[in-house]
Enzyme design. Structure first.
Site, PDB file in Angstrom:
ATOM      1  CG  HIS A 184      -5.407  -6.348  -0.110  1.00  0.00           C
ATOM      2  ND1 HIS A 184      -6.594  -6.164   0.545  1.00  0.00           N
ATOM      3  CD2 HIS A 184      -5.621  -7.321  -1.038  1.00  0.00           C
ATOM      4  CE1 HIS A 184      -7.511  -6.984   0.026  1.00  0.00           C
ATOM      5  NE2 HIS A 184      -6.930  -7.693  -0.937  1.00  0.00           N
ATOM      6  CG  ASN A 217      -3.586  -2.431   6.829  1.00  0.00           C
ATOM      7  OD1 ASN A 217      -3.462  -2.047   5.674  1.00  0.00           O
ATOM      8  ND2 ASN A 217      -4.580  -3.202   7.219  1.00  0.00           N
ATOM      9  CD  GLU A 242      -9.088  -9.015  -3.299  1.00  0.00           C
ATOM     10  OE1 GLU A 242      -9.955  -8.732  -2.456  1.00  0.00           O
ATOM     11  OE2 GLU A 242      -7.971  -9.473  -2.994  1.00  0.00           O
ATOM     12  CE  LYS A 266      -3.825  -2.363   2.332  1.00  0.00           C
ATOM     13  NZ  LYS A 266      -4.844  -2.290   3.407  1.00  0.00           N
ATOM     14  CE1 TYR A 269      -9.325  -2.393   0.270  1.00  0.00           C
ATOM     15  CE2 TYR A 269      -8.614  -0.614  -1.184  1.00  0.00           C
ATOM     16  CZ  TYR A 269      -8.320  -1.677  -0.341  1.00  0.00           C
ATOM     17  OH  TYR A 269      -7.014  -2.026  -0.109  1.00  0.00           O
TER      18      TYR A 269
HETATM   19  P1  CMP Z   1      -7.429  -4.601   4.173  1.00  0.00           P
HETATM   20  O1  CMP Z   1      -7.894  -5.688   5.062  1.00  0.00           O
HETATM   21  O2  CMP Z   1      -6.312  -4.809   3.241  1.00  0.00           O
HETATM   22  O3  CMP Z   1      -8.689  -4.068   3.337  1.00  0.00           O
HETATM   23  C1  CMP Z   1      -9.659  -3.241   3.968  1.00  0.00           C
HETATM   24  C2  CMP Z   1      -8.953  -2.094   4.600  1.00  0.00           C
HETATM   25  O4  CMP Z   1      -9.747  -1.170   5.284  1.00  0.00           O
HETATM   26  C3  CMP Z   1      -8.018  -2.621   5.693  1.00  0.00           C
HETATM   27  O5  CMP Z   1      -6.991  -3.367   5.109  1.00  0.00           O
HETATM   28  C4  CMP Z   1      -7.611  -1.321   6.323  1.00  0.00           C
HETATM   29  O6  CMP Z   1      -6.626  -0.649   5.553  1.00  0.00           O
HETATM   30  C5  CMP Z   1      -8.907  -0.534   6.228  1.00  0.00           C
HETATM   31  N1  CMP Z   1      -9.565  -0.554   7.527  1.00  0.00           N
HETATM   32  C6  CMP Z   1     -10.108  -1.591   8.161  1.00  0.00           C
HETATM   33  N2  CMP Z   1     -10.615  -1.232   9.346  1.00  0.00           N
HETATM   34  C7  CMP Z   1     -10.368   0.087   9.451  1.00  0.00           C
HETATM   35  C8  CMP Z   1     -10.659   1.068  10.453  1.00  0.00           C
HETATM   36  N3  CMP Z   1     -11.287   0.727  11.582  1.00  0.00           N
HETATM   37  N4  CMP Z   1     -10.258   2.324  10.224  1.00  0.00           N
HETATM   38  C9  CMP Z   1      -9.629   2.657   9.091  1.00  0.00           C
HETATM   39  N5  CMP Z   1      -9.333   1.772   8.093  1.00  0.00           N
HETATM   40  C10 CMP Z   1      -9.703   0.525   8.286  1.00  0.00           C
END
Ligand code: CMP
Length: 139
Positions: A117, A114, A128, A11, A51
């Site tokens: 993905h 984070n 995807e 990311k 998303y």
């Molecule tokens: P990922 O699981 O790759 O895909 C969905 C994304 O949404 C997740 O990673 C995070 O980057 C984002 N995400 C999930 N929960 C939260 C949250 N509580 N606040 C902000 N971003 C979130």
């Protein structure tokens, strides 16, 4: 159905922080073969579509904003039990809860930013991967 492949993105936060090489090294050291790889930037429309499953969540706008703010690395990875093993390798969504040695523990800063993905099912991994790569870009 493809059962031995998963899809990942490095990311924008991890790209900005210079972690492309470190993350790819963790991935290949863990036994994943890279069968497709692309350095690219998502448009707003791309991110909204990718998303769409989160469109009703309160963080959706923030997520789209984040995922479009800079380039990402997209990849399709191959390994037996790829989806599950890759989710173990990356760790919990929230890096504060991620196990020691996982990619998110090492490289991520927050639940929103984070670092990586990982697909959550074989079906989504296939969808995807197809979102980012044409069949002639997969080796
Ligand atoms: P990922 O699981 O790759 O895909 C969905 C994304 O949404 C997740 O990673 C995070 O980057 C984002 N995400 C999930 N929960 C939260 C949250 N509580 N606040 C902000 N971003 C979130």
């Amino acid at each position: 159905m493809i059962t031995n492949r998963t899809f990942t993105m490095i990311k924008p936060d991890a790209v900005e922080n210079g972690h492309i090489g470190g993350i790819l090294e963790k991935i290949t050291s863990a036994g994943f073969k890279i069968v497709a790889l692309k350095y690219t930037q998502l448009s707003k429309r791309d991110a909204q579509k990718f998303y769409a499953v989160h469109s009703e969540r309160p963080f959706y706008g923030e997520l789209v904003e984040f995922m479009t703010r800079g380039p990402i690395v997209a990849a399709i990875l191959e390994k037996e039990n790829a989806v599950e093993d890759f989710r173990v390798l990356i760790g919990a969504t929230n890096p504060a809860e991620a196990a020691e040695g996982t990619i998110r523990k090492l490289f991520a800063t927050s639940i929103g930013e984070n670092a990586v993905h990982g697909s959550d099912s074989d079906e989504n991994g296939g969808l995807e991967g197809a979102f980012h790569f044409s069949s002639r870009e997969i080796y």
